[in-house]
Write a protein that holds these residues in place. Structure first.
Motif, PDB file in Angstrom:
ATOM      1  N   ALA A  67       0.951  -1.176  -0.029  1.00 43.94           N
ATOM      2  CA  ALA A  67      -0.130  -0.113  -0.024  1.00 43.94           C
ATOM      3  C   ALA A  67       0.714   1.229   0.057  1.00 43.94           C
ATOM      4  O   ALA A  67       0.614   2.162  -0.767  1.00 43.94           O
ATOM      5  N   ALA A  72      -1.976   3.280  -2.346  1.00 42.67           N
ATOM      6  CA  ALA A  72      -3.188   2.739  -2.018  1.00 42.67           C
ATOM      7  C   ALA A  72      -3.816   3.212  -0.833  1.00 42.67           C
ATOM      8  O   ALA A  72      -2.692   3.512   0.282  1.00 42.67           O
ATOM      9  N   ALA A  75      -4.644  -0.625   3.628  1.00 44.27           N
ATOM     10  CA  ALA A  75      -4.227  -1.995   3.694  1.00 44.27           C
ATOM     11  C   ALA A  75      -5.161  -2.918   4.626  1.00 44.27           C
ATOM     12  O   ALA A  75      -5.602  -2.392   5.479  1.00 44.27           O
TER      13      ALA A  75
END
Length: 375
Positions: A67, A72, A75
């Motif tokens: 991540a 991202a 996670a």
């Protein structure tokens, strides 16, 4: 920068957008943060129209590291929890195998479809015709796109071979020869998924090339050699063309893995190592007894090889290996609400039927693949 952002997407012309440059991006999640996605698929998302909002992996430390590395938002260790929290439009699935030798990705794909997401997944889509048909039925019922990353259909080399054999100059493709190193274990072991792990994991690559270039296989037979456990498949295509798939177990580790040759009418094209391409155009050969080996310049062979000195994106193996092209097709197909044309579930069914046939049929018999099941 504004001028770059305003340029239309035109990969064939050389223009690649970064993810943030697309006016519309898919909200996506990724399942799996091991070596394969870390090396090959997650890096490609930098160039795709996606907004990566979540990554899940059973290993929490690995999920969090991925991540951070790939931007991202969050996670997770539970993909179902991630789907419920993030409500992705699309999911990218790259998993390994479970203790039974099956792919967890099959059930994860069904979970993603049930959560309302489109699915791009790494092979194997499933370990049987039944499993892939289950995914296909779920996707059709939900109106969702499911694509498997049959990367060999998307490599620049194979794409150029397809272009060459599709032009009128080449003539109708009559035969194909593909070499790929892979063992097939003895017949008495093939009922165990662990024993056929390598075949299950790798048959997708040469068969993706073969299906893309030559179309549907109607029937095949094979011969098997016990010492190296290599084999040769003899293929008959629906078009009437023929081919061989040489599972060349026993080649040197210093040898390129792959070789592809398609023969047409007074023409042939050879792809070595996935990148070195030679097109032997229609041409008269040198005269017997003649003084020169040189054929006419206008019909001499054409060759291509990658150039690695410039900072071109294809220096990144994710472009040469087809990962970018496959993920790009998936994203743009979902955005345009159009079906994918490569990596389809129907193509996956063709490949898994051959896998199942090898598991259940001894060498030396012809196996008819027409119809809904292996005969």
């Amino acid at each position: 920068m504004l001028e770059t952002i305003k340029k239309p997407f035109n990969y064939e012309g050389g223009a690649i957008r970064y993810a943030h440059e697309y006016p519309r991006r898919l909200r996506v999640c990724a399942v799996g943060a091991g070596r394969h996605p870390y090396f090959n698929t997650l890096p490609v998302l930098r160039f795709a129209p996606v907004d990566l909002v979540g990554i899940s992996d059973l290993n929490e430390e690995r999920a969090e590291a991925a991540a951070r590395a790939f931007g991202a938002t969050k996670a997770y260790t539970d993909h179902r929890e991630m789907f419920a929290a993030e409500r992705p439009e699309a999911v990218f699935i790259v998993t390994s195998y479970d203790k039974d030798g099956r792919s967890p990705g099959t059930q994860i794909a069904l979970d993603a479809i049930a959560a309302g997401a489109n699915v791009w997944m790494e092979k194997p889509t499933g370990v049987s015709v039944h499993e892939i048909e289950e995914i296909k039925a779920a996707a059709d019922a939900a109106g969702k796109t499911v694509m498997t990353g049959l990367k060999k259909m998307f490599t620049p080399g194979v794409e150029r071979v397809k272009e060459i054999i599709s032009n009128g100059e080449f003539g109708t493709p009559a035969s194909i020869t593909v070499r790929y190193p892979q063992i097939i274990p003895p017949m008495e072991e093939r009922g165990d998924l662990h024993a056929v792990y390598g075949l299950l994991d790798h048959i997708w690559h040469p068969m993706a090339t073969i299906l893309h270039l030559m179309g549907t296989v109607d029937k095949f037979t094979y011969e098997w050699e016990p010492k190296s456990q290599s084999s040769i498949l003899l293929l008959r295509f629906a078009s009437g063309a023929i081919g061989t798939l040489h599972f060349a177990a026993g080649i040197s580790g210093s040898s390129p893995l792959e070789r592809v040759e398609v023969v047409g009418q007074n023409a042939n094209v050879v792809l070595e190592n996935g990148v070195d391409l030679t097109y032997y155009r229609p041409s008269p050969g040198p005269d017997y007894g003649g003084a020169s080996y040189l054929v006419p310049t206008e019909s001499a062979a054409l060759t291509w090889s990658p150039e690695f000195s410039h900072g071109a994106l294809f220096n990144n193996g994710n472009f040469l290996l087809g990962y970018f092209n496959e993920i790009n097709q998936f994203c743009h197909s979902v955005l345009a609400e159009e079906p994918v044309t490569k990596g389809t579930l129907d193509q996956c069914l063709e490949i898994i039927r051959i896998f199942e046939a090898i598991r259940t049929h001894p060498s030396g018999v012809f196996i008819d693949l027409k119809g809904d099941s292996v005969k």
